[in-house]
Enzyme design. Structure first.
Site, short mmCIF file in Angstrom:
data_model
loop_
_atom_site.label_atom_id
_atom_site.label_comp_id
_atom_site.label_asym_id
_atom_site.label_seq_id
_atom_site.Cartn_x
_atom_site.Cartn_y
_atom_site.Cartn_z
N TYR A 1 0.80 -1.08 0.06
CA TYR A 1 -0.02 0.00 0.13
C TYR A 1 0.96 1.36 0.04
O TYR A 1 1.96 1.29 0.99
CB TYR A 1 -0.96 -0.11 1.10
CG TYR A 1 -1.81 1.21 1.34
CD1 TYR A 1 -2.86 1.28 0.55
CD2 TYR A 1 -1.74 2.15 2.23
CE1 TYR A 1 -3.82 2.57 0.43
CE2 TYR A 1 -2.50 3.21 2.42
CZ TYR A 1 -3.45 3.38 1.59
OH TYR A 1 -4.48 4.43 1.64
N ASP B 1 9.22 2.84 0.38
CA ASP B 1 7.92 3.43 0.97
C ASP B 1 8.16 3.08 2.18
O ASP B 1 7.96 1.90 2.61
CB ASP B 1 6.69 3.02 0.37
CG ASP B 1 5.65 3.49 1.26
OD1 ASP B 1 5.84 4.27 2.14
OD2 ASP B 1 4.42 3.40 0.87
N LYS C 1 3.65 8.97 9.08
CA LYS C 1 3.35 8.25 10.44
C LYS C 1 4.20 8.44 11.76
O LYS C 1 3.86 9.63 11.93
CB LYS C 1 3.24 6.34 10.29
CG LYS C 1 2.11 6.10 9.30
CD LYS C 1 1.71 4.71 9.26
CE LYS C 1 0.53 4.52 8.60
NZ LYS C 1 0.62 3.92 7.11
C1 LIG Z 1 0.14 4.51 5.48
C2 LIG Z 1 0.84 4.17 4.80
C3 LIG Z 1 0.84 5.02 3.39
C4 LIG Z 1 -0.33 6.18 3.50
O1 LIG Z 1 -0.03 7.35 4.15
P1 LIG Z 1 -1.23 8.21 4.62
O2 LIG Z 1 -0.75 8.98 5.68
O3 LIG Z 1 -2.33 7.22 5.25
O4 LIG Z 1 -1.85 8.87 3.27
C5 LIG Z 1 1.64 4.90 2.44
N1 LIG Z 1 2.51 3.91 2.40
C6 LIG Z 1 2.50 3.18 3.51
C7 LIG Z 1 3.71 1.85 3.34
C8 LIG Z 1 1.70 2.97 4.55
O5 LIG Z 1 1.61 2.12 5.61
#
Ligand SMILES: *Cc1c(COP(=O)(O)O)cnc(C)c1O
Length: 428
Positions: A144, A239, A267
């Protein structure tokens, strides 16, 4: 009734907010039942509007790595708020947090702050495309990267081919530039490069997947991606929205010893306020506006409250040399406890863990990618989730999410969790 007020609030919310929530997983759709509405949180505990308390294993999906309402972050935000909440003009604070972040993470020269992980990943891909003048990206099924169009893509027909939109509203045109491969499968990535040797701008990957449960990279997987990107002059985007400042000060790059070209964060970096960021070497960042032509902007980017919270969080993590070992030890204690209970019980299961990320899957086969993660027994997972919730243990309301432990959890809290699990497991 245990969740009476939450249930009422959920009904009211559904009248005015789609599905009653502002982010889908909160609606408990996959596990059923009523989401709890939170009144407040402190340390390892959440308190709901019905007066129930919970040990929290989600930590706001990662950010509250030092526990809820962590005093230095709260203090920093309060102090900063008195001076105004947004200016749309630079502040010294932005340079300060940028410096500290770049000192903590390996291999990067510059960092741009945005408001979410979604924005960070979306911007990182645009930067990669602008820098390479290529259009396609490779992403992995089950990873994601936020909800921007280019990432909402699923496998089309035929294993190694263009993706197709996984959400209505994403165009076929967008989907054709996102190529898909299975996580931990280098051969598929190699095939994609052979098919499109000069069209792939970047690979984007969660170096430790955390959005199909926790799936660590297989030995050589990330190294292999690095080598392929070098061979085909594509960029490697890590990511690290989840793993950044969680697995180590320098995230997965540091822990696993593989260097990416662009890294995204979110995060933990915001300490619970809306912050994302992406970092790269100078040679890549020079393409970004206003230095270069790749456009990216934000009215609230670098917001003083968010930067103050993030800075206080990073300072606390930076100052504590034991934090990551301690978190890993706590998580290992949980892993060992769950193992013991499940082995005695004789149900098929897999536990995946790396550092303070862990997930439990009710399946016989090792969970190494989306397909194997999807084989888990959902019904058993749902009774597990609700059983634990009733015991006052808040776990992710979906088998496809990792737990994120926080440092406010004590060893006694973890033992209490295992004890609750013993009870719950009897009915699984
Ligand atoms: C949570 C998450 C996102 C998206 O971040 P948001 O602040 O919710 O837009 C992207 N990549 C990873 C790996 C994530 O865990």
């Amino acid at each position: 009734m245990r969740y009476q007020r939450s249930s009422t609030l959920f009904k009211e919310a559904q009248q005015v907010i789609p599905g009653g929530v502002n982010s889908p997983v909160r609606a408990f759709k996959s596990v059923g039942g009523t989401p709890i509405f939170v009144e407040k949180a402190k340390g390892a505990y959440l308190y709901d509007v019905d007066g129930n308390s919970y040990l929290d294993y989600i930590s706001s999906w990662g950010p509250m790595i030092l526990g809820h309402a962590f005093a230095p972050v709260i203090e920093a935000v309060k102090k900063r708020a008195d001076r105004g909440t947004s200016f749309g003009i630079p502040t010294e604070l932005e340079t300060e947090i940028a410096r500290l972040a770049l000192q903590m993470i390996p291999n990067m020269d510059k960092i741009r702050f945005v408001n979410s992980g979604t924005e960070a990943c979306m911007s990182a891909v645009r930067l990669a495309r602008g820098a390479t003048q290529r259009e396609k990206i490779i992403k992995f099924k089950g990873c994601y990267h936020g909800h921007s169009d280019a990432f909402l893509i699923q496998a089309g027909s035929g294993a190694v081919t263009f993706g197709s939109p996984s959400s209505p509203g994403v165009t076929a045109g967008t989907a054709k530039d996102t190529l898909l491969a299975d996580y931990n499968n280098l051969t598929e990535v190699e095939q994609l490069f052979q098919e499109y040797p000069e069209e792939i701008a970047a690979i984007i990957v969660e170096p430790v997947a955390g959005n199909m449960g926790c799936i660590p990279p297989a030995e050589g997987f990330l190294e292999g991606l690095r080598a392929l990107c070098d061979q085909y002059t594509s960029l490697l985007i890590f990511d690290e929205v989840m793993t950044g400042f969680r697995l180590a000060k320098g995230g997965a790059q540091e822990l696993l010893g593989v260097k990416a070209d662009i890294v995204t964060y979110g995060k933990v970096l915001g300490g619970g306020l809306p912050v994302g960021a992406f970092a790269a070497k100078k040679g890549i960042m020079k393409y970004l506006a206003p230095e270069g032509l790749v456009y990216q902007a934000g009215t609230l980017s670098g917001n003083p409250l968010a930067m103050a919270a993030g800075l206080a969080m990073l300072q606390a993590l930076d100052a504590d040399p034991q934090i990551y070992t301690r978190l890993a030890e706590k998580t290992e204690r949980l892993e060992l406890g769950l193992n013991t209970v499940l082995e005695n019980k004789g149900i098929p299961y897999q536990i995946n863990r790396l550092g303070s990320m862990i997930s439990l899957h009710f399946t016989e086969q090792p969970v190494i990618d989306f397909e194997t993660a999807a084989k888990g027994d959902n019904e058993r997972f749902n009774s597990y989730f609700h059983g634990m919730l009733n015991e006052g243990i808040y776990l992710p309301p979906s088998a496809f999410e990792s737990y994120f432990l926080n440092d406010a959890l004590s060893l006694e809290d973890i033992d209490k969790t295992i004890h609750s699990f013993q009870k719950v497991a009897q009915k699984l």
